[in-house]
Design an enzyme around this catalytic site. Sequence first.
Site, mmCIF file in Angstrom:
data_model
loop_
_atom_site.group_PDB
_atom_site.id
_atom_site.type_symbol
_atom_site.label_atom_id
_atom_site.label_comp_id
_atom_site.label_asym_id
_atom_site.label_seq_id
_atom_site.Cartn_x
_atom_site.Cartn_y
_atom_site.Cartn_z
ATOM 1 N N SER A 1 0.863 -1.182 0.000
ATOM 2 C CA SER A 1 0.000 0.000 0.000
ATOM 3 C C SER A 1 0.900 1.233 0.000
ATOM 4 O O SER A 1 2.068 1.147 0.406
ATOM 5 C CB SER A 1 -0.839 0.004 1.283
ATOM 6 N N TYR B 1 -2.470 -1.355 10.967
ATOM 7 C CA TYR B 1 -2.487 -1.595 9.511
ATOM 8 C C TYR B 1 -1.142 -1.163 8.912
ATOM 9 O O TYR B 1 -0.508 -1.912 8.177
ATOM 10 C CB TYR B 1 -3.633 -0.821 8.863
HETATM 11 N N1 LIG Z 1 -8.698 -0.347 -1.310
HETATM 12 C C1 LIG Z 1 -7.666 0.432 -1.023
HETATM 13 O O1 LIG Z 1 -7.787 1.676 -0.957
HETATM 14 C C2 LIG Z 1 -6.306 -0.194 -0.779
HETATM 15 C C3 LIG Z 1 -5.204 0.673 -0.738
HETATM 16 C C4 LIG Z 1 -3.942 0.148 -0.508
HETATM 17 C C5 LIG Z 1 -3.781 -1.217 -0.341
HETATM 18 N N2 LIG Z 1 -4.865 -2.049 -0.382
HETATM 19 C C6 LIG Z 1 -4.627 -3.495 -0.181
HETATM 20 O O2 LIG Z 1 -5.156 -4.214 -1.261
HETATM 21 C C7 LIG Z 1 -5.467 -5.550 -0.835
HETATM 22 C C8 LIG Z 1 -6.873 -5.914 -1.334
HETATM 23 O O3 LIG Z 1 -7.816 -5.086 -0.697
HETATM 24 P P1 LIG Z 1 -9.172 -4.574 -1.385
HETATM 25 O O4 LIG Z 1 -9.098 -3.107 -1.435
HETATM 26 O O5 LIG Z 1 -9.449 -5.326 -2.612
HETATM 27 O O6 LIG Z 1 -10.199 -4.931 -0.205
HETATM 28 P P2 LIG Z 1 -11.482 -5.915 -0.139
HETATM 29 O O7 LIG Z 1 -12.396 -5.632 -1.271
HETATM 30 O O8 LIG Z 1 -11.998 -5.795 1.246
HETATM 31 O O9 LIG Z 1 -10.835 -7.378 -0.360
HETATM 32 C C9 LIG Z 1 -10.051 -7.995 0.611
HETATM 33 C C10 LIG Z 1 -9.845 -9.452 0.266
HETATM 34 O O10 LIG Z 1 -9.017 -10.059 1.270
HETATM 35 C C11 LIG Z 1 -9.575 -11.303 1.620
HETATM 36 N N3 LIG Z 1 -9.259 -11.719 3.010
HETATM 37 C C12 LIG Z 1 -9.410 -11.006 4.137
HETATM 38 N N4 LIG Z 1 -9.086 -11.765 5.196
HETATM 39 C C13 LIG Z 1 -8.705 -12.986 4.712
HETATM 40 C C14 LIG Z 1 -8.252 -14.204 5.287
HETATM 41 N N5 LIG Z 1 -8.118 -14.373 6.617
HETATM 42 N N6 LIG Z 1 -7.958 -15.255 4.468
HETATM 43 C C15 LIG Z 1 -8.091 -15.137 3.131
HETATM 44 N N7 LIG Z 1 -8.519 -14.018 2.525
HETATM 45 C C16 LIG Z 1 -8.832 -12.960 3.314
HETATM 46 C C17 LIG Z 1 -11.076 -11.127 1.442
HETATM 47 O O11 LIG Z 1 -11.673 -12.398 1.171
HETATM 48 P P3 LIG Z 1 -12.614 -13.217 2.172
HETATM 49 O O12 LIG Z 1 -13.167 -12.259 3.192
HETATM 50 O O13 LIG Z 1 -13.652 -13.833 1.282
HETATM 51 O O14 LIG Z 1 -11.696 -14.249 2.732
HETATM 52 C C18 LIG Z 1 -11.145 -10.239 0.216
HETATM 53 O O15 LIG Z 1 -11.171 -11.019 -0.966
HETATM 54 C C19 LIG Z 1 -5.312 -5.553 0.684
HETATM 55 O O16 LIG Z 1 -4.082 -6.145 1.017
HETATM 56 C C20 LIG Z 1 -5.309 -4.074 1.043
HETATM 57 O O17 LIG Z 1 -4.628 -3.808 2.234
HETATM 58 C C21 LIG Z 1 -6.126 -1.551 -0.596
#
Ligand SMILES: NC(=O)c1ccc[n+]([C@@H]2O[C@H](COP(=O)([O-])OP(=O)(O)OC[C@H]3O[C@@H](n4cnc5c(N)ncnc54)[C@H](OP(=O)(O)O)[C@@H]3O)[C@@H](O)[C@H]2O)c1
Length: 270
Positions: free
Chosen positions: A131, A144
């Site tokens: 991130s 985080y």
């Molecule tokens: N959105 C942003 O602004 C942003 C910015 C910077 C970085 N990121 C990073 O991008 C990545 C993806 O996030 P996103 O934005 O796509 O969020 P999201 O839509 O909430 O997706 C998160 C994913 O992580 C999975 N997950 C959570 N806990 C888990 C576990 N214990 N085992 C397996 N899977 C798990 C969830 O699947 P299940 O709940 O079905 O298991 C879901 O598919 C993350 O690492 C996040 O920190 C996001």
Amino acid sequence: MKIILLTGASSGIGYQTAEVLAKEGHKVYGAARRIEKIKELKKFGVVPIKLDVTDEKSIEDAVNQIIKQDGKIDVLINNAGYGSYGAVEDVSIEEAKRQFEVNLFGLARLTQMVLPYMRKQNYGRVINISSMGGRLTSFMGAWYHATKYALEGFSDALRMEVKQFGIDVVLIEPGGIKTDWGLIAADNLEHSSKGGAYEETAKKAAAGMRKQYSSNMLSKPMVISKAISKAINRRRPKTRYLIGMGAKPLVFFHTVLPNRWFDFIMKNAS
Ligand SMILES: NC(=O)c1ccc[n+]([C@@H]2O[C@H](COP(=O)([O-])OP(=O)(O)OC[C@H]3O[C@@H](n4cnc5c(N)ncnc54)[C@H](OP(=O)(O)O)[C@@H]3O)[C@@H](O)[C@H]2O)c1
């Protein structure tokens, strides 16, 4: 055509990326706990796989299933993660450990399981979704950011170790991306502060996050999927892809501004 294991495929960045990579002709194993949410992607050729990254047995089963079917894993995309927001005083150490289990140790265990197969074929790519929050800190996101800063160091160290085996390690550093991530982080923030000294501040910050993540000012997940695609398909990928809403300017300001000025910006950002 590469054999790809992608975690966090049930939502947001992972869901979009699974579709993009499958359409490019790669064989994508899309992993998450909510496997039912990945079924829609079957029409593009994505193979849903049940995975909880905090569960050792679940990690072993997922990797073994792919090896049994395809005999190798060319690309591991460690994308699963969530934001455990809340004041340091309010978030229990138990929850802080859970945050590290999901965002760092689960990812590390999965990487350990996959590396021997990559070494054997003298080729592999490990793509870690960090991130911009691995290079700067937002308000009330201590745990985080601790996980994402750790992931940056972990990935830089790993890259040096595995280069000799033809394996590359790439960091993707998204800015603000419109997914459920922000809403989950806001819920965590509000929930953790209930009845405590930070309740009012947390409530205000959570409302700001919800507003931001419900608006269209953030980048679409596709922006990150394209960067991941480049990291897979280029002969020589970059070590870092800093991309998405706010990422480049904020990291720049974090580098050049005095700390307290930057604190002021982040505290008043929402
Ligand atoms: N959105 C942003 O602004 C942003 C910015 C910077 C970085 N990121 C990073 O991008 C990545 C993806 O996030 P996103 O934005 O796509 O969020 P999201 O839509 O909430 O997706 C998160 C994913 O992580 C999975 N997950 C959570 N806990 C888990 C576990 N214990 N085992 C397996 N899977 C798990 C969830 O699947 P299940 O709940 O079905 O298991 C879901 O598919 C993350 O690492 C996040 O920190 C996001």
